[in-house]
Design a protein around this motif. Structure first.
Motif, PDB file in Angstrom:
ATOM      1  N   GLN A  93       0.822  -1.203   0.000  1.00 34.09           N
ATOM      2  CA  GLN A  93       0.000   0.000   0.000  1.00 34.09           C
ATOM      3  C   GLN A  93       0.861   1.260   0.000  1.00 34.09           C
ATOM      4  OE1 GLN A  93      -3.809  -0.194   0.357  1.00 34.09           O
ATOM      5  NE2 GLN A  93      -3.010  -2.058  -0.576  1.00 34.09           N
ATOM      6  N   TRP A  96      -2.618   7.846   0.230  1.00 30.20           N
ATOM      7  CA  TRP A  96      -3.320   8.650  -0.780  1.00 30.20           C
ATOM      8  C   TRP A  96      -2.635   9.996  -0.988  1.00 30.20           C
ATOM      9  CZ3 TRP A  96      -7.693   8.202  -3.910  1.00 30.20           C
ATOM     10  CH2 TRP A  96      -8.371   6.988  -3.826  1.00 30.20           C
ATOM     11  N   THR A 156      -4.788   4.545   2.673  1.00 34.66           N
ATOM     12  CA  THR A 156      -3.877   4.050   1.642  1.00 34.66           C
ATOM     13  C   THR A 156      -4.627   3.511   0.430  1.00 34.66           C
ATOM     14  OG1 THR A 156      -3.817   1.817   2.585  1.00 34.66           O
ATOM     15  CG2 THR A 156      -2.189   3.404   3.392  1.00 34.66           C
ATOM     16  N   MET A 157      -3.881   3.284  -0.646  1.00 36.03           N
ATOM     17  CA  MET A 157      -4.379   2.610  -1.836  1.00 36.03           C
ATOM     18  C   MET A 157      -3.302   1.629  -2.290  1.00 36.03           C
ATOM     19  SD  MET A 157      -3.759   5.163  -5.083  1.00 36.03           S
ATOM     20  CE  MET A 157      -4.772   6.517  -4.524  1.00 36.03           C
ATOM     21  N   PHE A 161      -1.552   1.353  -8.037  1.00 32.97           N
ATOM     22  CA  PHE A 161      -2.367   2.470  -8.521  1.00 32.97           C
ATOM     23  C   PHE A 161      -1.531   3.716  -8.769  1.00 32.97           C
ATOM     24  CE2 PHE A 161      -6.849   1.182  -6.881  1.00 32.97           C
ATOM     25  CZ  PHE A 161      -6.703  -0.048  -7.506  1.00 32.97           C
ATOM     26  N   ASN A 165      -2.266   6.005 -11.978  1.00 37.67           N
ATOM     27  CA  ASN A 165      -2.705   7.395 -11.799  1.00 37.67           C
ATOM     28  C   ASN A 165      -1.678   8.388 -12.332  1.00 37.67           C
ATOM     29  OD1 ASN A 165      -4.686   6.007 -10.483  1.00 37.67           O
ATOM     30  ND2 ASN A 165      -4.580   7.182  -8.590  1.00 37.67           N
TER      31      ASN A 165
END
Length: 322
Positions: A93, A96, A156-157, A161, A165
């Motif tokens: 993770q 963000w 978190t992401m 990603f 992104n």
């Protein structure tokens, strides 16, 4: 007190029974579960559960910052006082805020490298100069919002990603636009050849007058300020430190659920018309399409969450249209 059975979905996790209470925050349980399974980052563990009234038996992801009861686990109707949740390893993770910061830093670096090093900044026309400064202003605003305004429902992401992104901003807005709009003027290319015509198309940018640029620049700055104000209003909804979604009111929220997307669309429309370059239109189309998709999904979620309380005449992104 209730017995919570944590069932592993991922093979590396263990099945664990623990006694807990309805008002225990899920993050505390996950941290303890992570230690039991020798997982250094608790953020990569996600819990889910299957509601008793769900015919499809579809798992619903639990939110770490809420208590078990706030997450919807039914303690009152569960006679056996035993509840089942499922633990899954969602992989590495990243925060963000970190992702946003990296996303927006890329275009500023790439535009600056093309503007000052790859091309000759001293030979730029007024449209190119304003384009660079407006791009820099836009992403500096984005970085300010990331560091001081935005709040996030999740901490978190997935790390993967970050690359997805960042590609949108680093490649389309950064590489494509910077490479295309800071090149020498059209007269530099020999249009008698096919390659010359192609390069002239790729690097074409309108050489606008100062009076025209005042209108374009002023309009884009106004839309950027409106976008910023929308984020400030959203921030105020969580001024108490909560992460739950609330109905936004005031300013352009009277007409659409996501006016920040609308003003973002208007801002880059002005930029595209000002430069009149293929890369600017391409970024506008891709970005607008993505924002419309997000707005539609989030608008539907708003209506589902708040029901009759949500303003009926409010559109998703574009007033009176979409």
């Amino acid at each position: 007190m209730v017995n919570l059975i944590i069932n592993p979905v991922s093979k590396k996790f263990k099945k664990i029974n623990c006694d807990t209470t309805p008002n225990t925050r899920l993050s505390a349980i996950i941290e303890a579960y992570a230690k039991k399974n020798n997982v250094s980052d608790p953020n990569r563990i996600k819990f889910s559960y299957i509601p008793d009234d769900e015919k499809s038996k579809k798992k619903i992801t639990l939110k770490n910052y809420l208590t078990l009861e706030e997450n919807g686990l039914d303690f009152k109707q569960n006679k056996e006082e035993t509840l089942h949740v499922y633990a899954k390893d969602v992989g590495p993770q990243i925060g963000w805020r970190t992702v946003y910061f990296i996303e927006y830093l890329g275009p500023m670096i790439i535009h600056s490298l093309f503007y000052y090093l790859y091309y000759d900044a001293g030979k730029m026309n007024y449209t190119q100069i304003l384009s660079y400064n407006l791009t820099l202003l836009h992403y500096l605003k984005r970085e300010y919002e990331t560091l001081f305004i935005h709040t996030f429902s999740a901490d978190t992401m997935p790390l993967s990603f970050l690359f997805r992104n960042s590609g949108h901003y680093w490649i389309i807005n950064g590489l494509f636009i910077a490479f295309s709009i800071y090149a020498p003027s059209d007269s530099y290319y020999d249009v008698s050849t096919t390659s010359g015509q192609i390069w002239k198309f790729i690097h074409h940018i309108e050489d606008r007058s100062l009076d025209e640029l005042k209108w374009f620049g002023g309009a884009m700055v106004i839309f950027e300020i409106c976008n910023l104000y929308c984020h400030i209003l959203l921030r105020r909804l969580r001024s108490d430190g909560s992460r739950e979604h609330k109905i936004p009111y005031g300013f352009a929220f009277k007409f659409v659920s996501f006016p920040n997307y609308f003003f973002e669309f208007l801002s880059w429309t002005v930029f595209a018309l000002m430069t009149n370059n293929w890369s600017s239109y391409f970024f506008l189309i891709v970005g607008t399409g993505t924002m419309m998709m997000w707005a539609k999904q989030k608008h539907a979620k708003y209506k589902k969450t708040f029901g009759d309380k949500y303003p009926k005449n409010r559109k998703a992104m574009i007033p009176f249209i979409f």
